[in-house]
Design a protein around this motif. Structure first.
Motif, PDB file in Angstrom:
ATOM      1  N   TRP A 134       0.824  -1.208   0.000  1.00  0.00           N
ATOM      2  CA  TRP A 134       0.000   0.000   0.000  1.00  0.00           C
ATOM      3  C   TRP A 134       0.860   1.262   0.000  1.00  0.00           C
ATOM      4  O   TRP A 134       0.472   2.275  -0.584  1.00  0.00           O
ATOM      5  N   ASP A 135       2.018   1.215   0.619  1.00  0.00           N
ATOM      6  CA  ASP A 135       2.905   2.377   0.626  1.00  0.00           C
ATOM      7  C   ASP A 135       3.422   2.720  -0.773  1.00  0.00           C
ATOM      8  O   ASP A 135       3.819   3.859  -1.027  1.00  0.00           O
ATOM      9  N   ASP A 136       3.414   1.731  -1.668  1.00  0.00           N
ATOM     10  CA  ASP A 136       3.889   1.964  -3.038  1.00  0.00           C
ATOM     11  C   ASP A 136       2.793   2.485  -3.959  1.00  0.00           C
ATOM     12  O   ASP A 136       3.086   2.969  -5.056  1.00  0.00           O
ATOM     13  N   ILE A 137       1.534   2.361  -3.542  1.00  0.00           N
ATOM     14  CA  ILE A 137       0.400   2.654  -4.419  1.00  0.00           C
ATOM     15  C   ILE A 137      -0.127   4.061  -4.158  1.00  0.00           C
ATOM     16  O   ILE A 137      -0.468   4.412  -3.027  1.00  0.00           O
ATOM     17  N   ALA A 138      -0.207   4.865  -5.226  1.00  0.00           N
ATOM     18  CA  ALA A 138      -0.751   6.222  -5.111  1.00  0.00           C
ATOM     19  C   ALA A 138      -2.256   6.237  -5.342  1.00  0.00           C
ATOM     20  O   ALA A 138      -3.004   6.914  -4.630  1.00  0.00           O
ATOM     21  N   SER A 139      -2.724   5.478  -6.333  1.00  0.00           N
ATOM     22  CA  SER A 139      -4.157   5.473  -6.647  1.00  0.00           C
ATOM     23  C   SER A 139      -4.512   4.231  -7.444  1.00  0.00           C
ATOM     24  O   SER A 139      -3.659   3.640  -8.114  1.00  0.00           O
ATOM     25  N   VAL A 140      -5.789   3.858  -7.360  1.00  0.00           N
ATOM     26  CA  VAL A 140      -6.334   2.754  -8.146  1.00  0.00           C
ATOM     27  C   VAL A 140      -7.643   3.245  -8.751  1.00  0.00           C
ATOM     28  O   VAL A 140      -8.493   3.788  -8.034  1.00  0.00           O
ATOM     29  N   ALA A 141      -7.813   3.076 -10.048  1.00  0.00           N
ATOM     30  CA  ALA A 141      -9.008   3.591 -10.716  1.00  0.00           C
ATOM     31  C   ALA A 141      -9.448   2.649 -11.820  1.00  0.00           C
ATOM     32  O   ALA A 141      -8.639   1.891 -12.384  1.00  0.00           O
ATOM     33  N   ILE A 142     -10.736   2.700 -12.127  1.00  0.00           N
ATOM     34  CA  ILE A 142     -11.257   1.969 -13.286  1.00  0.00           C
ATOM     35  C   ILE A 142     -10.936   2.771 -14.537  1.00  0.00           C
ATOM     36  O   ILE A 142     -11.262   3.958 -14.625  1.00  0.00           O
ATOM     37  N   ALA A 143     -10.282   2.155 -15.478  1.00  0.00           N
ATOM     38  CA  ALA A 143      -9.871   2.841 -16.705  1.00  0.00           C
ATOM     39  C   ALA A 143      -9.817   1.814 -17.836  1.00  0.00           C
ATOM     40  O   ALA A 143      -8.769   1.218 -18.093  1.00  0.00           O
ATOM     41  N   LYS A 144     -10.951   1.598 -18.470  1.00  0.00           N
ATOM     42  CA  LYS A 144     -11.010   0.579 -19.521  1.00  0.00           C
ATOM     43  C   LYS A 144     -10.284   1.063 -20.770  1.00  0.00           C
ATOM     44  O   LYS A 144     -10.432   2.203 -21.191  1.00  0.00           O
ATOM     45  N   ARG A 145      -9.504   0.144 -21.356  1.00  0.00           N
ATOM     46  CA  ARG A 145      -8.743   0.497 -22.555  1.00  0.00           C
ATOM     47  C   ARG A 145      -8.496  -0.751 -23.393  1.00  0.00           C
ATOM     48  O   ARG A 145      -8.241  -1.832 -22.863  1.00  0.00           O
ATOM     49  N   ASP A 169      -6.231  -8.228 -25.178  1.00  0.00           N
ATOM     50  CA  ASP A 169      -5.868  -6.852 -25.554  1.00  0.00           C
ATOM     51  C   ASP A 169      -6.585  -5.782 -24.736  1.00  0.00           C
ATOM     52  O   ASP A 169      -6.541  -4.600 -25.088  1.00  0.00           O
ATOM     53  N   GLU A 170      -7.245  -6.154 -23.639  1.00  0.00           N
ATOM     54  CA  GLU A 170      -7.992  -5.180 -22.843  1.00  0.00           C
ATOM     55  C   GLU A 170      -7.455  -5.075 -21.417  1.00  0.00           C
ATOM     56  O   GLU A 170      -6.968  -6.051 -20.846  1.00  0.00           O
ATOM     57  N   THR A 171      -7.568  -3.876 -20.859  1.00  0.00           N
ATOM     58  CA  THR A 171      -7.342  -3.643 -19.428  1.00  0.00           C
ATOM     59  C   THR A 171      -8.467  -2.755 -18.918  1.00  0.00           C
ATOM     60  O   THR A 171      -9.077  -2.008 -19.688  1.00  0.00           O
ATOM     61  N   ASN A 172      -8.753  -2.834 -17.616  1.00  0.00           N
ATOM     62  CA  ASN A 172      -9.815  -1.985 -17.064  1.00  0.00           C
ATOM     63  C   ASN A 172      -9.479  -1.407 -15.687  1.00  0.00           C
ATOM     64  O   ASN A 172     -10.316  -0.760 -15.065  1.00  0.00           O
ATOM     65  N   ILE A 173      -8.271  -1.660 -15.204  1.00  0.00           N
ATOM     66  CA  ILE A 173      -7.818  -1.096 -13.926  1.00  0.00           C
ATOM     67  C   ILE A 173      -6.458  -0.430 -14.129  1.00  0.00           C
ATOM     68  O   ILE A 173      -5.565  -1.001 -14.758  1.00  0.00           O
ATOM     69  N   LEU A 174      -6.320   0.770 -13.588  1.00  0.00           N
ATOM     70  CA  LEU A 174      -5.041   1.483 -13.624  1.00  0.00           C
ATOM     71  C   LEU A 174      -4.557   1.702 -12.199  1.00  0.00           C
ATOM     72  O   LEU A 174      -5.256   2.302 -11.375  1.00  0.00           O
ATOM     73  N   ILE A 175      -3.356   1.215 -11.902  1.00  0.00           N
ATOM     74  CA  ILE A 175      -2.719   1.424 -10.603  1.00  0.00           C
ATOM     75  C   ILE A 175      -1.531   2.350 -10.811  1.00  0.00           C
ATOM     76  O   ILE A 175      -0.588   2.004 -11.535  1.00  0.00           O
ATOM     77  N   GLU A 176      -1.584   3.521 -10.199  1.00  0.00           N
ATOM     78  CA  GLU A 176      -0.462   4.461 -10.274  1.00  0.00           C
ATOM     79  C   GLU A 176       0.345   4.364  -8.988  1.00  0.00           C
ATOM     80  O   GLU A 176      -0.223   4.299  -7.886  1.00  0.00           O
ATOM     81  N   LEU A 177       1.657   4.370  -9.127  1.00  0.00           N
ATOM     82  CA  LEU A 177       2.550   4.169  -7.987  1.00  0.00           C
ATOM     83  C   LEU A 177       3.094   5.486  -7.457  1.00  0.00           C
ATOM     84  O   LEU A 177       3.195   6.470  -8.187  1.00  0.00           O
ATOM     85  N   GLU A 178       3.436   5.488  -6.184  1.00  0.00           N
ATOM     86  CA  GLU A 178       3.973   6.682  -5.535  1.00  0.00           C
ATOM     87  C   GLU A 178       5.344   7.063  -6.089  1.00  0.00           C
ATOM     88  O   GLU A 178       5.697   8.236  -6.170  1.00  0.00           O
ATOM     89  N   ARG A 179       6.112   6.070  -6.507  1.00  0.00           N
ATOM     90  CA  ARG A 179       7.494   6.273  -6.955  1.00  0.00           C
ATOM     91  C   ARG A 179       7.850   5.134  -7.894  1.00  0.00           C
ATOM     92  O   ARG A 179       7.177   4.095  -7.897  1.00  0.00           O
ATOM     93  N   PRO A 180       8.903   5.275  -8.675  1.00  0.00           N
ATOM     94  CA  PRO A 180       9.355   4.149  -9.505  1.00  0.00           C
ATOM     95  C   PRO A 180       9.636   2.925  -8.635  1.00  0.00           C
ATOM     96  O   PRO A 180      10.336   3.017  -7.625  1.00  0.00           O
ATOM     97  N   THR A 181       9.063   1.803  -9.018  1.00  0.00           N
ATOM     98  CA  THR A 181       9.150   0.584  -8.221  1.00  0.00           C
ATOM     99  C   THR A 181       9.659  -0.556  -9.088  1.00  0.00           C
ATOM    100  O   THR A 181       9.209  -0.722 -10.221  1.00  0.00           O
ATOM    101  N   VAL A 182      10.575  -1.330  -8.545  1.00  0.00           N
ATOM    102  CA  VAL A 182      11.134  -2.465  -9.285  1.00  0.00           C
ATOM    103  C   VAL A 182      10.284  -3.708  -9.032  1.00  0.00           C
ATOM    104  O   VAL A 182      10.011  -4.069  -7.879  1.00  0.00           O
ATOM    105  N   VAL A 183       9.843  -4.352 -10.110  1.00  0.00           N
ATOM    106  CA  VAL A 183       9.086  -5.606 -10.016  1.00  0.00           C
ATOM    107  C   VAL A 183       9.813  -6.657 -10.849  1.00  0.00           C
ATOM    108  O   VAL A 183      10.524  -6.329 -11.799  1.00  0.00           O
ATOM    109  N   ARG A 184       9.619  -7.900 -10.497  1.00  0.00           N
ATOM    110  CA  ARG A 184      10.269  -8.994 -11.230  1.00  0.00           C
ATOM    111  C   ARG A 184       9.244  -9.688 -12.119  1.00  0.00           C
ATOM    112  O   ARG A 184       8.203 -10.158 -11.645  1.00  0.00           O
TER     113      ARG A 184
END
Length: 218
Positions: A134-145, A169-184
């Protein structure tokens, strides 16, 4: 090419081959682990978390492949029954194929995206597993694309770098992060391995329910 260069190339090829074999073995083991979870009705959901499915866009396609693969087994067996060696080999291969496809479906069913006290855990199929606190997550929103077919998994524009996990080819959730985050990510660079992202787009079958659960924590 010098002897040193040849040795480095050979070592690199052996390393890639070993890495591929190791990854293939892990995927194979996950196939049977997911089938076991399906039989035991124990999806991979941490205590206190809620799971959200994302398999609906591909469910019908996977079921068609499973049914067709199962139907092929007796048909091929009828064709090659005069040759015992070929018959046994094709029977083993056919059963393995059906098991693999069923295990892949179980991977989608038993490894849901989860929202819980520790954050959001984004999964897809057999390998991908990204845990966001949760500390890495700035916002979560519905955003179909809807994206073009074969669009890259990592989208980059200016300082933004977005990991995109599409379903058909579809997404419907956008998660924006507080800062650049490394994922594997599964695989090796440039498409896999450690990747720094600033946002993540994904598909979930019930985005409103996921957002309601997120509001309880974020």
């Amino acid at each position: 090419m010098s002897v040193t260069s040849e040795r480095r190339a050979a070592a690199s090829a052996l390393q890639r081959a070993w890495s591929f074999a190791k990854r293939a073995l892990l995927v194979e083991l996950r196939i049977y682990a997911n089938i076991g979870r399906f039989v035991a009705r124990r999806p991979a959901i941490a205590p206190g978390a809620v799971g959200f499915s994302y398999h609906k866009p591909v469910f019908t396609v996977l079921m068609i492949f499973i049914v067709l693969s199962a139907v092929e087994i007796p048909i091929i067996d009828l064709i090659v029954h005069r040759w015992p060696g070929v018959r046994i080999a094709m029977l083993v291969l056919g059963i393995w194929g059906v098991t693999w496809m069923f295990g892949l479906l179980c991977g989608y069913l038993m490894r849901p995206i989860t929202v819980g006290p520790d954050g959001i855990r984004v999964r897809q199929g057999l390998e991908l597993d990204v845990a966001l606190a949760w500390d890495d997550i700035a916002s979560v929103a519905i955003a179909k694309r809807v994206d073009e077919p074969k669009s890259p998994r990592i989208e980059q524009s200016d300082a933004a770098r977005t990991l995109v996990l599409r379903m058909q080819d579809e997404t419907n959730i956008l998660i924006e992060l507080e800062r650049p985050t490394v994922v594997r990510l599964p695989g090796h660079a440039p498409k896999g391995g450690d990747q720094e992202i600033t946002a993540l787009r994904l598909w979930v079958d019930d985005p409103k329910a996921l957002l309601d659960e997120v509001r309880r924590h974020l």
